[in-house]
Design a protein around this motif. Structure first.
Motif, mmCIF file in Angstrom:
data_model
loop_
_atom_site.group_PDB
_atom_site.id
_atom_site.type_symbol
_atom_site.label_atom_id
_atom_site.label_comp_id
_atom_site.label_asym_id
_atom_site.label_seq_id
_atom_site.Cartn_x
_atom_site.Cartn_y
_atom_site.Cartn_z
ATOM 1 N N PRO A 1 12.387 -5.240 2.656
ATOM 2 C CA PRO A 1 12.290 -6.084 1.475
ATOM 3 C C PRO A 1 10.857 -6.329 1.121
ATOM 4 C CG PRO A 1 12.769 -7.360 3.365
ATOM 5 C CD PRO A 1 12.697 -5.932 3.813
ATOM 6 N N ALA A 2 10.717 -7.157 0.072
ATOM 7 C CA ALA A 2 9.381 -7.460 -0.370
ATOM 8 C C ALA A 2 8.553 -7.956 0.767
ATOM 9 C CB ALA A 2 9.455 -8.516 -1.436
ATOM 10 N N PRO A 3 7.311 -7.526 0.886
ATOM 11 C CA PRO A 3 6.484 -7.793 2.045
ATOM 12 C C PRO A 3 5.836 -9.133 2.028
ATOM 13 C CG PRO A 3 5.350 -6.445 0.503
ATOM 14 C CD PRO A 3 6.691 -6.709 -0.085
ATOM 15 N N ALA A 4 5.321 -9.422 3.145
ATOM 16 C CA ALA A 4 4.460 -10.557 3.264
ATOM 17 C C ALA A 4 3.710 -10.460 4.551
ATOM 18 C CB ALA A 4 5.287 -11.802 3.252
ATOM 19 N N PRO A 5 2.534 -9.800 4.589
ATOM 20 C CA PRO A 5 1.810 -9.578 5.828
ATOM 21 C C PRO A 5 1.067 -10.783 6.338
ATOM 22 C CG PRO A 5 0.854 -8.396 4.016
ATOM 23 C CD PRO A 5 1.985 -9.174 3.473
ATOM 24 N N VAL B 1 7.557 -2.246 1.768
ATOM 25 C CA VAL B 1 6.418 -2.565 2.624
ATOM 26 C C VAL B 1 6.606 -1.850 3.957
ATOM 27 C CG1 VAL B 1 5.924 -4.805 1.585
ATOM 28 C CG2 VAL B 1 7.533 -4.656 3.474
ATOM 29 N N ALA B 2 5.489 -1.580 4.625
ATOM 30 C CA ALA B 2 5.544 -0.847 5.890
ATOM 31 C C ALA B 2 4.217 -1.033 6.610
ATOM 32 C CB ALA B 2 5.794 0.641 5.623
ATOM 33 N N GLY C 1 -2.545 1.186 11.677
ATOM 34 C CA GLY C 1 -2.338 -0.216 12.004
ATOM 35 C C GLY C 1 -2.481 -1.174 10.846
ATOM 36 N N SER C 2 -2.716 -0.658 9.640
ATOM 37 C CA SER C 2 -2.845 -1.537 8.482
ATOM 38 C C SER C 2 -1.489 -1.804 7.850
ATOM 39 C CB SER C 2 -3.792 -0.928 7.444
ATOM 40 O OG SER C 2 -3.309 0.339 7.022
ATOM 41 N N PHE C 3 -1.418 -2.888 7.075
ATOM 42 C CA PHE C 3 -0.212 -3.256 6.357
ATOM 43 C C PHE C 3 -0.204 -2.512 5.026
ATOM 44 C CE2 PHE C 3 1.964 -5.854 3.228
ATOM 45 C CZ PHE C 3 3.168 -6.112 3.858
ATOM 46 N N MET D 1 2.975 -4.462 12.520
ATOM 47 C CA MET D 1 4.137 -4.030 13.309
ATOM 48 C C MET D 1 5.413 -4.586 12.695
ATOM 49 S SD MET D 1 3.037 -4.636 17.262
ATOM 50 C CE MET D 1 1.326 -4.525 17.774
ATOM 51 N N ALA D 2 6.497 -3.879 12.903
ATOM 52 C CA ALA D 2 7.818 -4.435 12.610
ATOM 53 C C ALA D 2 8.232 -5.271 13.808
ATOM 54 C CB ALA D 2 8.828 -3.318 12.371
#
Length: 292
Positions: free
Chosen positions: A25-29, A95-96, A101-103, A123-124
């Motif tokens: 879903p929509a990301p949020a790092p 998002v991934a 190692g970056s978002f 990371m997940a």
């Protein structure tokens, strides 16, 4: 966090969590922050309620239940992320994590990277109080603790070797008597309950950030690279001097959370129940904003 959550949180600090999200879903790092309630530094989190069972290569362990399955699903995602780079094809809004190692977010059909804060990587992670996973920036130690708590082996990718067995304990000895007249426990900065000093301070710093976030909206002025939560609960990045929002996955909202294993905070999408549990575990009252 202890555990965390789920988003473009690099867009800035877990853990009980988190830390302690729908299919990608929509990301949020999240991003790590050591200041006592400073504006968060780049640290992206994104929430992923994807109950993807494509985890044939995920770690083992005998744990059952949704928490263990969440951990295996997160391991499977981290294996997939190992092949992604800037420019990899993606679905708009996805998002991934990237192999460096970056978002990463997908605004236009290819991944764009946002570096995580120093000492953290994307990371997940498994959610704790509901089915799903989150994508966020965190420390390797925090991630390892979350997978271990879920009862699965193999760490974040399901392929990491187990830690070596500890050396046998030495034969017991009679402890020396403490110096007379020294009753100082050096815990002036510790939070209430059993929380250690830095964990309680992390929680207070996260509460201060959440209070600041309550006044932010799309278009609010910001520093390029900054991440935050907006008053509508969405995750926000600052690409050009004003905040741009990314909605969190259904059932989650953007919240600053305390890190568990190091000084700092993270900004990520998570559930209210997960956030409440993390602040309670840190030994502070008032919930995620200090006023509940």
């Amino acid at each position: 966090i202890p555990d965390g959550v789920q988003l473009v949180t690099l867009v800035n600090s877990p853990g009980t969590g988190a830390g302690n999200g729908a299919a990608n879903p929509a990301p949020a790092p999240p991003a790590s922050s050591s200041a006592a309630a400073p504006a968060p530094t780049a640290n992206p989190p994104a929430n992923n309620n994807n109950n993807n069972n494509n985890n044939n290569n995920a770690g083992g362990g005998n744990a059952t239940g949704f928490q263990a399955q969440n951990a295996r699903d997160a391991q499977a995602l981290n294996q997939q992320f190992a092949s992604l780079t800037v420019g990899s094809a993606c679905t708009v809004g996805q998002v991934a994590c990237l192999s460096d190692g970056s978002f990463a977010q997908c605004p236009f059909g290819t991944f764009v990277a946002t570096p995580c804060a120093g000492g953290t990587q994307c990371m997940a992670l498994p959610l704790v109080n509901r089915v799903g996973t989150s994508v966020t920036c965190t420390t390797a130690e925090d991630a390892a603790r979350r997978f271990e708590a879920a009862g699965v082996s193999g760490g974040a990718t399901g392929r990491q070797a187990a830690a070596p067995a500890p050396a046998p304990a030495p034969a017991p000895t009679t402890p020396a008597a403490p110096p007379a007249g020294n009753n100082n426990n050096n815990n002036n900065n510790a939070g209430s309950g059993n929380a250690t000093g830095f964990q309680a301070q992390n929680a207070r710093n996260a509460q201060a950030l959440n209070q600041q976030f309550a006044s932010l909206t799309v278009g609010s002025a910001c520093t390029v690279g900054q991440v935050a939560c907006l008053s509508d609960g969405s995750f926000a990045q600052c690409p050009n001097g004003t905040f741009v929002s990314t909605p969190c996955a259904g059932g989650t909202q953007c919240i600053a959370l305390p890190l568990v294993n190091s000084v700092g905070t993270s900004v990520t999408c998570t559930t209210l129940d997960d956030a409440a549990r993390r602040f309670e575990a840190a030994g502070v009252s008032g919930g995620f904003n200090g006023s509940q």
